[in-house]
Design a protein around this motif. Structure first.
Motif, PDB file in Angstrom:
ATOM      1  N   ARG A  21      13.899  28.330  -7.530  1.00 54.81           N
ATOM      2  CA  ARG A  21      13.103  29.551  -7.402  1.00 54.81           C
ATOM      3  C   ARG A  21      12.338  29.880  -8.674  1.00 54.81           C
ATOM      4  O   ARG A  21      11.150  30.200  -8.632  1.00 54.81           O
ATOM      5  CB  ARG A  21      14.005  30.723  -7.005  1.00 54.81           C
ATOM      6  N   GLU A  22      13.004  29.835  -9.818  1.00 53.11           N
ATOM      7  CA  GLU A  22      12.318  30.179 -11.064  1.00 53.11           C
ATOM      8  C   GLU A  22      11.251  29.157 -11.433  1.00 53.11           C
ATOM      9  O   GLU A  22      10.140  29.561 -11.811  1.00 53.11           O
ATOM     10  CB  GLU A  22      13.330  30.344 -12.203  1.00 53.11           C
ATOM     11  N   PRO A  23      11.500  27.851 -11.325  1.00 59.42           N
ATOM     12  CA  PRO A  23      10.408  26.902 -11.555  1.00 59.42           C
ATOM     13  C   PRO A  23       9.232  27.119 -10.615  1.00 59.42           C
ATOM     14  O   PRO A  23       8.074  27.026 -11.037  1.00 59.42           O
ATOM     15  CB  PRO A  23      11.064  25.538 -11.325  1.00 59.42           C
ATOM     16  N   ALA A  24       9.505  27.426  -9.358  1.00 58.01           N
ATOM     17  CA  ALA A  24       8.415  27.685  -8.415  1.00 58.01           C
ATOM     18  C   ALA A  24       7.566  28.853  -8.892  1.00 58.01           C
ATOM     19  O   ALA A  24       6.327  28.788  -8.878  1.00 58.01           O
ATOM     20  CB  ALA A  24       8.972  27.962  -7.029  1.00 58.01           C
ATOM     21  N   ARG A  25       8.218  29.922  -9.335  1.00 58.56           N
ATOM     22  CA  ARG A  25       7.486  31.110  -9.779  1.00 58.56           C
ATOM     23  C   ARG A  25       6.705  30.847 -11.067  1.00 58.56           C
ATOM     24  O   ARG A  25       5.502  31.138 -11.160  1.00 58.56           O
ATOM     25  CB  ARG A  25       8.453  32.278  -9.992  1.00 58.56           C
ATOM     26  N   SER A  26       7.390  30.295 -12.068  1.00 60.51           N
ATOM     27  CA  SER A  26       6.744  30.108 -13.369  1.00 60.51           C
ATOM     28  C   SER A  26       5.622  29.075 -13.297  1.00 60.51           C
ATOM     29  O   SER A  26       4.571  29.226 -13.936  1.00 60.51           O
ATOM     30  CB  SER A  26       7.774  29.704 -14.422  1.00 60.51           C
ATOM     31  N   GLN A  27       5.823  28.024 -12.508  1.00 60.39           N
ATOM     32  CA  GLN A  27       4.777  27.012 -12.370  1.00 60.39           C
ATOM     33  C   GLN A  27       3.569  27.559 -11.613  1.00 60.39           C
ATOM     34  O   GLN A  27       2.426  27.204 -11.926  1.00 60.39           O
ATOM     35  CB  GLN A  27       5.341  25.774 -11.681  1.00 60.39           C
ATOM     36  N   ALA A  28       3.801  28.435 -10.638  1.00 64.07           N
ATOM     37  CA  ALA A  28       2.687  29.061  -9.921  1.00 64.07           C
ATOM     38  C   ALA A  28       1.864  29.927 -10.868  1.00 64.07           C
ATOM     39  O   ALA A  28       0.618  29.906 -10.829  1.00 64.07           O
ATOM     40  CB  ALA A  28       3.208  29.890  -8.756  1.00 64.07           C
ATOM     41  N   GLU A  29       2.532  30.685 -11.740  1.00 63.79           N
ATOM     42  CA  GLU A  29       1.812  31.522 -12.695  1.00 63.79           C
ATOM     43  C   GLU A  29       1.014  30.668 -13.685  1.00 63.79           C
ATOM     44  O   GLU A  29      -0.115  31.021 -14.047  1.00 63.79           O
ATOM     45  CB  GLU A  29       2.791  32.425 -13.441  1.00 63.79           C
ATOM     46  N   ARG A  30       1.591  29.569 -14.091  1.00 67.69           N
ATOM     47  CA  ARG A  30       0.870  28.669 -15.003  1.00 67.69           C
ATOM     48  C   ARG A  30      -0.340  28.064 -14.309  1.00 67.69           C
ATOM     49  O   ARG A  30      -1.424  27.956 -14.893  1.00 67.69           O
ATOM     50  CB  ARG A  30       1.808  27.571 -15.492  1.00 67.69           C
ATOM     51  N   ALA A  31      -0.168  27.676 -13.050  1.00 63.78           N
ATOM     52  CA  ALA A  31      -1.284  27.120 -12.278  1.00 63.78           C
ATOM     53  C   ALA A  31      -2.412  28.131 -12.156  1.00 63.78           C
ATOM     54  O   ALA A  31      -3.592  27.795 -12.329  1.00 63.78           O
ATOM     55  CB  ALA A  31      -0.796  26.691 -10.895  1.00 63.78           C
ATOM     56  N   LEU A  32      -2.053  29.385 -11.854  1.00 59.65           N
ATOM     57  CA  LEU A  32      -3.062  30.419 -11.672  1.00 59.65           C
ATOM     58  C   LEU A  32      -3.814  30.696 -12.972  1.00 59.65           C
ATOM     59  O   LEU A  32      -5.030  30.937 -12.953  1.00 59.65           O
ATOM     60  CB  LEU A  32      -2.406  31.697 -11.163  1.00 59.65           C
ATOM     61  N   LYS A  33      -3.118  30.644 -14.078  1.00 62.84           N
ATOM     62  CA  LYS A  33      -3.761  30.865 -15.377  1.00 62.84           C
ATOM     63  C   LYS A  33      -4.752  29.749 -15.687  1.00 62.84           C
ATOM     64  O   LYS A  33      -5.850  29.995 -16.206  1.00 62.84           O
ATOM     65  CB  LYS A  33      -2.704  30.954 -16.475  1.00 62.84           C
ATOM     66  N   LEU A  34      -4.380  28.515 -15.365  1.00 65.69           N
ATOM     67  CA  LEU A  34      -5.240  27.367 -15.649  1.00 65.69           C
ATOM     68  C   LEU A  34      -6.359  27.213 -14.633  1.00 65.69           C
ATOM     69  O   LEU A  34      -7.450  26.731 -14.972  1.00 65.69           O
ATOM     70  CB  LEU A  34      -4.388  26.092 -15.682  1.00 65.69           C
ATOM     71  N   ALA A  35      -6.097  27.595 -13.382  1.00 66.86           N
ATOM     72  CA  ALA A  35      -7.087  27.406 -12.313  1.00 66.86           C
ATOM     73  C   ALA A  35      -7.078  28.636 -11.402  1.00 66.86           C
ATOM     74  O   ALA A  35      -6.569  28.589 -10.281  1.00 66.86           O
ATOM     75  CB  ALA A  35      -6.775  26.140 -11.520  1.00 66.86           C
ATOM     76  N   PRO A  36      -7.641  29.752 -11.864  1.00 62.62           N
ATOM     77  CA  PRO A  36      -7.525  31.011 -11.125  1.00 62.62           C
ATOM     78  C   PRO A  36      -8.267  31.042  -9.788  1.00 62.62           C
ATOM     79  O   PRO A  36      -7.934  31.858  -8.929  1.00 62.62           O
ATOM     80  CB  PRO A  36      -8.116  32.044 -12.094  1.00 62.62           C
ATOM     81  N   ASP A  37      -9.250  30.186  -9.619  1.00 59.45           N
ATOM     82  CA  ASP A  37     -10.010  30.176  -8.362  1.00 59.45           C
ATOM     83  C   ASP A  37      -9.679  28.968  -7.494  1.00 59.45           C
ATOM     84  O   ASP A  37     -10.459  28.585  -6.623  1.00 59.45           O
ATOM     85  CB  ASP A  37     -11.519  30.195  -8.661  1.00 59.45           C
ATOM     86  N   SER A  38      -8.517  28.403  -7.718  1.00 58.91           N
ATOM     87  CA  SER A  38      -8.076  27.238  -6.953  1.00 58.91           C
ATOM     88  C   SER A  38      -7.254  27.677  -5.748  1.00 58.91           C
ATOM     89  O   SER A  38      -6.320  28.477  -5.869  1.00 58.91           O
ATOM     90  CB  SER A  38      -7.233  26.319  -7.850  1.00 58.91           C
ATOM     91  N   VAL A  39      -7.592  27.132  -4.584  1.00 58.71           N
ATOM     92  CA  VAL A  39      -6.799  27.400  -3.391  1.00 58.71           C
ATOM     93  C   VAL A  39      -5.362  26.931  -3.592  1.00 58.71           C
ATOM     94  O   VAL A  39      -4.409  27.601  -3.172  1.00 58.71           O
ATOM     95  CB  VAL A  39      -7.435  26.732  -2.157  1.00 58.71           C
ATOM     96  N   GLU A  40      -5.181  25.788  -4.258  1.00 60.56           N
ATOM     97  CA  GLU A  40      -3.827  25.280  -4.521  1.00 60.56           C
ATOM     98  C   GLU A  40      -3.029  26.282  -5.347  1.00 60.56           C
ATOM     99  O   GLU A  40      -1.855  26.546  -5.057  1.00 60.56           O
ATOM    100  CB  GLU A  40      -3.899  23.936  -5.260  1.00 60.56           C
ATOM    101  N   SER A  41      -3.644  26.848  -6.387  1.00 61.07           N
ATOM    102  CA  SER A  41      -2.945  27.818  -7.225  1.00 61.07           C
ATOM    103  C   SER A  41      -2.563  29.058  -6.423  1.00 61.07           C
ATOM    104  O   SER A  41      -1.440  29.579  -6.542  1.00 61.07           O
ATOM    105  CB  SER A  41      -3.825  28.221  -8.405  1.00 61.07           C
ATOM    106  N   LEU A  42      -3.491  29.533  -5.607  1.00 58.83           N
ATOM    107  CA  LEU A  42      -3.227  30.734  -4.809  1.00 58.83           C
ATOM    108  C   LEU A  42      -2.149  30.488  -3.765  1.00 58.83           C
ATOM    109  O   LEU A  42      -1.297  31.352  -3.515  1.00 58.83           O
ATOM    110  CB  LEU A  42      -4.524  31.203  -4.162  1.00 58.83           C
ATOM    111  N   LEU A  43      -2.159  29.306  -3.153  1.00 58.68           N
ATOM    112  CA  LEU A  43      -1.083  28.953  -2.225  1.00 58.68           C
ATOM    113  C   LEU A  43       0.256  28.917  -2.940  1.00 58.68           C
ATOM    114  O   LEU A  43       1.278  29.355  -2.400  1.00 58.68           O
ATOM    115  CB  LEU A  43      -1.369  27.594  -1.586  1.00 58.68           C
ATOM    116  N   ALA A  44       0.270  28.376  -4.158  1.00 60.84           N
ATOM    117  CA  ALA A  44       1.516  28.303  -4.919  1.00 60.84           C
ATOM    118  C   ALA A  44       2.047  29.697  -5.219  1.00 60.84           C
ATOM    119  O   ALA A  44       3.248  29.961  -5.075  1.00 60.84           O
ATOM    120  CB  ALA A  44       1.286  27.528  -6.215  1.00 60.84           C
TER     121      ALA A  44
END
Length: 238
Positions: A78-101
């Motif tokens: 659970r925590e890796p899922a959350r923290s990795q999603a936040e990192r993805a969003l920071k690096l790629a804020p307009d990515s569908v993959e990041s938003l899905l994560a």
């Protein structure tokens, strides 16, 4: 597919590994072994590239899906899922993959955040079957069933996710005791792709609505051997 080959070839080596993992992750009939393979691919991708938001998003979704598919019930993901999603969003804020994560990581803990991410993803990619399915599923668990069915119906128009959309519509209809609709949806799902869930669902219709255990057993017996060996069909058969 041949048309996709040039696109994959143009990706970085790390992104190519992540894309292979994503294909396994998003396959409707993927297995625990597929997820283990996908995890190895993502780890190799992250060893090559630490600043690609798309890769972090795929890694996050993989951790979330290990939980939701019940392939790993330890809770350690659970925590890796959350923290990795936040990192993805920071690096790629307009990515569908990041938003899905972000949506997957927050679905059970922060539904408004998950909904906001999915609505943003929908604005970017309104025909993306994964986005449509996730909107449907988010509303289904919130008992917003009419909204859920609307998004599932849109998802059913996307061939890659149609079997899962129909299965999810079966779940809603079965819960609502609309058994004729449930049978229609799950039969369509089985025809499209006889997954363990869909086959078991069709057997449950025969068993609980029609009261025909022999017909239920015939449904299970007609499934591919790989499907019959999975836990849900085995439990229903017993």
């Amino acid at each position: 597919t041949p048309a996709a080959a040039p696109l994959v070839a143009a990706m970085s080596p790390a992104r190519q590994l992540a894309e292979k993992a994503r294909v396994l992750l998003d396959a409707i009939d993927s297995s625990p072994d597929d997820y283990a393979t996908a995890e190895g691919l993502v780890k190799r991708a992250l060893e090559l590239e630490q600043n690609d938001g798309e890769i972090w998003a795929i890694s996050s979704r993989l951790n979330s899906m290990f939980i939701s598919r019940a392939f790993d019930n330890s809770g350690a993901r659970r925590e890796p899922a959350r923290s990795q999603a936040e990192r993805a969003l920071k690096l790629a804020p307009d990515s569908v993959e990041s938003l899905l994560a972000v949506a997957r990581a927050n679905r059970n803990t922060d539904a408004p955040r998950a909904e906001a991410a999915l609505r943003q993803a929908f604005a970017l990619a309104p025909k993306d079957g994964r986005v449509l399915l996730n909107l449907g599923s988010l509303f289904r668990v919130q008992n917003r069933l009419d909204e859920a069915m609307g998004y599932y119906e849109q998802a059913a128009a996307v061939p890659e996710v149609r079997p899962l959309a129909r299965y999810d519509q079966f779940l809603v209809s079965f819960y609502r005791r609309k058994f004729a609709d449930a049978e229609r949806y799950v039969q369509d799902a089985v025809t499209e792709l006889p997954t363990a869930n869909a086959v078991t669902g069709l057997a449950m219709v025969e068993l609980t609505w029609r009261g025909q255990p022999e017909a239920a057993l015939r449904v299970l017996a007609a499934a591919p051997g790989k499907v019959r060996a999975e836990p849900r069909p085995v439990i229903v058969t017993v």
